[in-house]
Design an enzyme around this catalytic site. Sequence first.
Site, PDB file in Angstrom:
ATOM      1  N   CYS A   1       5.695  -3.901  16.317  1.00  0.00           N
ATOM      2  CA  CYS A   1       5.364  -2.877  17.307  1.00  0.00           C
ATOM      3  C   CYS A   1       3.899  -3.115  17.691  1.00  0.00           C
ATOM      4  CB  CYS A   1       5.556  -1.479  16.740  1.00  0.00           C
ATOM      5  SG  CYS A   1       7.279  -1.200  16.277  1.00  0.00           S
TER       6      CYS A   1
ATOM      7  N   GLU B   1       0.828  -1.196   0.000  1.00  0.00           N
ATOM      8  CA  GLU B   1       0.000   0.000   0.000  1.00  0.00           C
ATOM      9  C   GLU B   1       0.868   1.254   0.000  1.00  0.00           C
ATOM     10  OE1 GLU B   1      -4.147  -1.350   1.922  1.00  0.00           O
ATOM     11  OE2 GLU B   1      -2.633  -0.773   3.373  1.00  0.00           O
TER      12      GLU B   1
ATOM     13  N   CYS C   1       6.150  -6.196   7.896  1.00  0.00           N
ATOM     14  CA  CYS C   1       7.264  -5.731   8.731  1.00  0.00           C
ATOM     15  C   CYS C   1       7.573  -6.828   9.729  1.00  0.00           C
ATOM     16  CB  CYS C   1       6.879  -4.438   9.455  1.00  0.00           C
ATOM     17  SG  CYS C   1       8.250  -3.708  10.371  1.00  0.00           S
TER      18      CYS C   1
ATOM     19  N   CYS D   1      -1.315   6.573   9.501  1.00  0.00           N
ATOM     20  CA  CYS D   1      -0.110   5.908  10.011  1.00  0.00           C
ATOM     21  C   CYS D   1      -0.451   4.600  10.696  1.00  0.00           C
ATOM     22  CB  CYS D   1       0.562   6.754  11.098  1.00  0.00           C
ATOM     23  SG  CYS D   1       1.144   8.307  10.556  1.00  0.00           S
TER      24      CYS D   1
ATOM     25  N   CYS E   1       3.518   8.650   0.849  1.00  0.00           N
ATOM     26  CA  CYS E   1       4.035   7.775   1.899  1.00  0.00           C
ATOM     27  C   CYS E   1       4.296   6.408   1.259  1.00  0.00           C
ATOM     28  CB  CYS E   1       2.983   7.701   2.995  1.00  0.00           C
ATOM     29  SG  CYS E   1       3.410   6.604   4.328  1.00  0.00           S
TER      30      CYS E   1
ATOM     31  N   CYS F   1       0.911  -1.222  15.954  1.00  0.00           N
ATOM     32  CA  CYS F   1       0.964  -1.008  14.495  1.00  0.00           C
ATOM     33  C   CYS F   1       0.315  -2.164  13.741  1.00  0.00           C
ATOM     34  CB  CYS F   1       2.416  -0.852  14.062  1.00  0.00           C
ATOM     35  SG  CYS F   1       2.596  -0.716  12.273  1.00  0.00           S
TER      36      CYS F   1
HETATM   37  N1  SAH Z   1       8.818   1.259  10.276  1.00  0.00           N
HETATM   38  C1  SAH Z   1       9.078   2.628  10.305  1.00  0.00           C
HETATM   39  C2  SAH Z   1       8.276   3.424   9.303  1.00  0.00           C
HETATM   40  C3  SAH Z   1       6.807   3.083   9.141  1.00  0.00           C
HETATM   41  S1  SAH Z   1       5.669   3.457  10.410  1.00  0.00           S
HETATM   42  C4  SAH Z   1       8.892   3.179  11.686  1.00  0.00           C
HETATM   43  O1  SAH Z   1       8.346   2.488  12.529  1.00  0.00           O
HETATM   44  O2  SAH Z   1       9.330   4.306  11.913  1.00  0.00           O
HETATM   45  C5  SAH Z   1       5.350   5.196  10.317  1.00  0.00           C
HETATM   46  C6  SAH Z   1       4.945   5.815  11.669  1.00  0.00           C
HETATM   47  O3  SAH Z   1       3.606   5.456  12.054  1.00  0.00           O
HETATM   48  C7  SAH Z   1       5.841   5.342  12.802  1.00  0.00           C
HETATM   49  O4  SAH Z   1       6.199   6.409  13.638  1.00  0.00           O
HETATM   50  C8  SAH Z   1       4.931   4.395  13.527  1.00  0.00           C
HETATM   51  O5  SAH Z   1       5.361   4.187  14.835  1.00  0.00           O
HETATM   52  C9  SAH Z   1       3.603   5.077  13.414  1.00  0.00           C
HETATM   53  N2  SAH Z   1       2.462   4.201  13.688  1.00  0.00           N
HETATM   54  C10 SAH Z   1       2.389   2.870  13.580  1.00  0.00           C
HETATM   55  N3  SAH Z   1       1.159   2.428  13.899  1.00  0.00           N
HETATM   56  C11 SAH Z   1       0.424   3.512  14.246  1.00  0.00           C
HETATM   57  C12 SAH Z   1      -0.936   3.701  14.636  1.00  0.00           C
HETATM   58  N4  SAH Z   1      -1.776   2.692  14.717  1.00  0.00           N
HETATM   59  N5  SAH Z   1      -1.344   4.960  14.886  1.00  0.00           N
HETATM   60  C13 SAH Z   1      -0.495   6.003  14.736  1.00  0.00           C
HETATM   61  N6  SAH Z   1       0.791   5.884  14.344  1.00  0.00           N
HETATM   62  C14 SAH Z   1       1.254   4.651  14.105  1.00  0.00           C
HETATM   63 FE1  SF4 Z   2       7.233  -2.048  11.559  1.00  0.00          FE
HETATM   64 FE2  SF4 Z   2       4.985  -0.800  12.240  1.00  0.00          FE
HETATM   65 FE3  SF4 Z   2       6.969  -1.000  13.995  1.00  0.00          FE
HETATM   66 FE4  SF4 Z   2       7.248   0.623  11.862  1.00  0.00          FE
HETATM   67  S1  SF4 Z   2       5.756   0.862  13.545  1.00  0.00           S
HETATM   68  S2  SF4 Z   2       8.763  -0.838  12.674  1.00  0.00           S
HETATM   69  S3  SF4 Z   2       6.105  -0.561  10.323  1.00  0.00           S
HETATM   70  S4  SF4 Z   2       5.789  -2.722  13.143  1.00  0.00           S
END
Ligand code: SAH
Ligand code: SF4
Length: 399
Positions: A136, A112, A132, A372, A125, A139
């Site tokens: 996290c 996406e 991934c 995000c 983006c 996420c």
């Molecule tokens: N993997 C990288 C880049 C992709 S995520 C990283 O983690 O930085 C892009 C941003 O969205 C990151 O700061 C991530 O922590 C945030 N993010 C992930 N899940 C989210 C959610 N459910 N709500 C808001 N931000 C989120």
């Molecule tokens: Fe991966 Fe989501 Fe963590 Fe970014 S925030 S490192 S995309 S699991």
Amino acid sequence: MTAAALQAKASTRATLASATRAEIAHALTEIGVPERELKMRASQLWHWVYHRGAREFSAMRNIARPVLEKLAEHYTLARPEIAAEQVSADGTRKWLLRMPPAHPFDKGAEIECVYIPESDRGTLCVSSQVGCTLNCSFCHTGTMPLVRNLTAAEIVGQVMVARDRLGDFPGGVAPTDGLTPKGEGVRAVSNIVFMGMGEPLYNFDAVRDAIAILTDGDGLSLSKRRVTVSTSGVVPEMARLGAECGTMLAVSLHATNNPLRDKLVPLNRKYPIEALIKACREYPGASDARRITFEYVMLKGVNDTPAEARALVRLLKGLPAKINLIPFNPWPGAAYECSDWETIERFSDIVFSAGYASPVRTPRGRDILAACGQLKSETEKLRARARLMLEESPAMGQE
Ligand code: SAH
Ligand code: SF4
């Protein structure tokens, strides 16, 4: 030759629509362009592909016809296919892109990519991996187990698709069903953020090669200051990012103490906060004019107290930093809720009083799960077996 045979032949031709300079030179050598013409032909081709957005070799008027015919015989200018497009009420667009299959049994990865128009800029983006490995806990992408790295071409392909679709190449036509930024010289795609699916620093070489293409002045011409790579904290690769790519850095911090960050961003167990902040202090090129962005997702009752806001300010003391407070974007099955608005404001006020710009990132495209952390493609459903295999083997990048 039958139509099917022609199609089969066509599908094995590589695309030059997102190739590196070296790949373009190689393609020209392969079709027999003599050494003395190579440099000139390569820069002509580069210009047509990236500056003009050519879709057909036959459009390249200043290149000799026999060369174009040979190119078309062996290569294409294909982009990733738009498998689905959703347009949010706020103008955000989400594309589900299908990458061309890498071999006959590959159905082609789906990823996406999200476009966010604002009045003075348009941000794309992009994803760097399919899924991934990092899990996290807040996420959505992290719940998607099937992972492979995207190639540089697949990363650049996302930008090519967006420029095509938004009419951002010379002679292109902007869609009438959405917003595009206004203003003299403002491109529809003016900024790129590596904040889609995946951890860009676990796919360093492809990300670096893609950035070289995106920022090449004879082609897509994006300024390095308008390209931001977001990392969850892959400390050993951060210095390389600054030195070899020179882009802006964003760090997904989300917590100010190790026990909590261990839970939210499990990579913290490997590279704890102290090591991460040290790498930020040493990030090549960081300055007051080129601040590092710290992303902080607002999770109700988890990391949103005034004491944590003060701890954040202390932690970043002396760093050229911007703090980006991101309201948590919910997704089906998530274990968290977004902090209340008053809580976010209180947090933001403390950070702001300490002298940091702390814009609260307005959630964009929530209605189409494009905000995000909401990205997740259906690729995993297609490949249950591959997923099982991956689950049984050590996760990529987590040696
Ligand atoms: N993997 C990288 C880049 C992709 S995520 C990283 O983690 O930085 C892009 C941003 O969205 C990151 O700061 C991530 O922590 C945030 N993010 C992930 N899940 C989210 C959610 N459910 N709500 C808001 N931000 C989120
Ligand atoms: Fe991966 Fe989501 Fe963590 Fe970014 S925030 S490192 S995309 S699991």
